[in-house]
Design an enzyme around this catalytic site. Structure first.
Site, short mmCIF file in Angstrom:
data_model
loop_
_atom_site.label_atom_id
_atom_site.label_comp_id
_atom_site.label_asym_id
_atom_site.label_seq_id
_atom_site.Cartn_x
_atom_site.Cartn_y
_atom_site.Cartn_z
N ASP A 254 0.83 -1.20 0.00
CA ASP A 254 0.00 0.00 0.00
C ASP A 254 0.87 1.25 0.00
OD1 ASP A 254 0.71 0.69 2.68
OD2 ASP A 254 -0.86 -0.62 3.47
N LYS A 276 -4.44 2.75 -1.04
CA LYS A 276 -5.68 3.49 -0.92
C LYS A 276 -5.42 4.79 -0.17
CE LYS A 276 -7.92 0.16 1.21
NZ LYS A 276 -6.99 -0.97 1.14
N MET A 389 -6.25 8.59 10.99
CA MET A 389 -7.04 9.10 9.86
C MET A 389 -8.00 10.20 10.29
SD MET A 389 -7.79 5.31 8.24
CE MET A 389 -8.20 4.68 9.89
#
Length: 471
Positions: A254, A276, A389
């Site tokens: 990733d 992502k 996040m």
């Protein structure tokens, strides 16, 4: 990199050494060990250097005079070990014009090759190079590796080399041979050789090669390795993670995996990016899950390399669901999660007897993108909160915590690109941090740390970390 590391066969080839001092002697010894035929050119030289060049069977030449252009005739390599800068530059230019590789000691800028520090476990050798910019550093690294690497590793390499041809006859398929060697190196062979029991090791290997074509074929399915790569700094990859990464035929990685970690994969491994970002998915999660099963069913060892820890907001559990359902063998290697890595590099202890007796990891947004969390359960004063996040929802996170009882002056830190050379730490409080970063370019990934432990930054910050304080 400025120089490509190569192994060059010099046995029987002429190498010109210009210079007669200690440096010339060191280079000549190394070249002589590689079987080179030496041509020494210098007005004067050390007696040991002449003895080395003229050693019986070596067939070398000694010319006690200044360098002449025709000294380059037939040369495979040239080494300039003189203090005469003008001579060095002139000969380097001649070599460049003739296409002859040249090394000018302490002048990598006009050299076409450099001498790396060498760890010799013949026939196994390891080289370390700083591209000529820091010989002292390369010597130190070599000394550390010398102490770690037993001399019998060379014996092991020699034994394996003797069985390459017999195994190729028994197993014509390259993949089958690779699998055979993997099994041998995972077994008792290595320890037998390193402990001095070479005859037993060689006998066992002889028997294994003789019956290699009779071994049961490997299972149809491969394996899946779910490996945490850590929060950014490549040095935080675990030994187990490195071991499995090096075994993998296919690596799915990733966007949080450092390029330096990817470079540790096998050269022939297939690297597939499945990263992502928020609202920008290269592949939907279901497709990633399917790929793990697909490649494993082709008989491949598949490494799913994930930033941080795969089981802490890494969706590792989701990815294993289909792997488990398909009955494919798997391993999970935990990684240093962003909370512990970024906090440590920022100098913020997540727990501290005088500040926080517990720590809670919280996702900054739910699957639907909202930040509708159990706010009433997140306001304990003696608890550190770490939001993953949470950059987009920072203002709402701070407002909701204050609304539900957390003090407005509670210290908060925003860590951007934590543990990397580009790490940035911005501090403030619940009531002002969002305003502090308004209009600033903040680079993902980010982590938000809430609690009085943040007040220990930057006092606890280690010397190499970046810091922007409350700016």
């Amino acid at each position: 990199m400025d120089f490509l590391p190569l192994g060059l066969k010099l046995a029987g080839h002429t190498v010109v050494v210009v210079g007669g001092g200690d440096t010339a002697l060191r280079k000549a010894r190394l070249l002589h060990r590689a079987g080179a035929r030496l041509r020494l050119v210098a007005p004067q030289w050390r007696a040991e250097l002449q003895a080395l060049v003229e050693r019986e069977g070596a067939g070398g030449e000694c010319h006690r005079r200044a360098f002449q252009d025709d000294d380059l005739e037939g040369a495979r390599l040239v080494v300039l070990a003189t203090d005469d800068g003008a001579l060095n530059e002139r000969v380097a230019a001649l070599c460049a014009a003739r296409g002859v590789p040249v090394n000018v000691v302490d002048r990598p800028d006009i050299s076409s090759f450099v001498f790396p520090a060498l760890i010799d476990r013949d026939p196994l050798f390891i080289t370390i190079s700083s591209s000529g910019v820091s010989p002292v550093l390369t010597r130190r690294l070599r000394a550390r590796l010398e102490a770690w690497l037993p001399s019998r590793w060379g014996r092991l390499a020699g034994i394996l080399g003797r069985f390459r041809a017999p195994l190729a006859r028994a197993l014509p398929d390259r993949k089958a041979r690779e699998a055979f060697w993997e099994r041998q190196l995972d077994g008792p062979l290595v320890e037998q050789v390193l402990s001095g029991h070479e005859s037993e090791a060689e006998a066992a290997l002889h028997a294994a090669v003789a019956h290699a074509d009779q071994e049961r074929p490997p299972p149809v399915d491969g394996e899946v390795y779910l490996v945490g790569a850590g929060p950014g700094d490549p040095d935080l990859l675990t030994f187990r993670g490195l071991h499995l990464l090096r075994k993998a035929d296919t690596v799915l990685y990733d966007r949080l995996v450092a390029p330096e970690i990817l470079a540790l994969a096998r050269e022939d491994a297939e690297l597939i990016y499945v990263g992502k970002a928020r609202d920008r998915h290269t592949l939907p999660q279901d497709n990633i899950n399917d790929l793990l099963v697909h490649y494993a069913r082709e008989g491949k060892k598949v490494c799913r390399l994930k930033g941080g820890d795969p089981f802490i907001f890494g969706r590792g559990g989701e990815e294993l669901e289909e792997v488990v359902a398909a009955g494919i063998p798997f391993q999970v290697v935990p990684g240093i999660t962003a909370a512990s890595g970024c906090a440590a590099y920022a100098g913020i202890p997540l727990t501290h007897r005088d500040h926080a007796q517990s720590v809670r990891f919280v996702t900054g947004h739910r699957k639907d993108g909202s930040v509708d969390l159990n706010w009433a359960g997140l306001v304990a004063e003696q608890e550190t909160l770490v939001f993953y996040m949470g950059l987009v929802g920072l203002r709402e996170i701070c407002a909701r915590l204050i609304e539900h009882g957390r003090a407005a002056d509670t210290p908060v830190a925003l860590v951007s690109r934590g543990t990397t050379d580009a790490q940035e730490v911005i501090t403030g409080t619940l009531d002002d941090l969002a305003d502090r970063i308004e209009g600033r370019e903040i680079h993902a990934p980010t982590l938000i740390i809430v609690g009085s432990v943040v007040s220990l930054h930057p006092r606890y910050r280690w010397f190499g970390a970046a810091d922007t304080g409350g700016a």
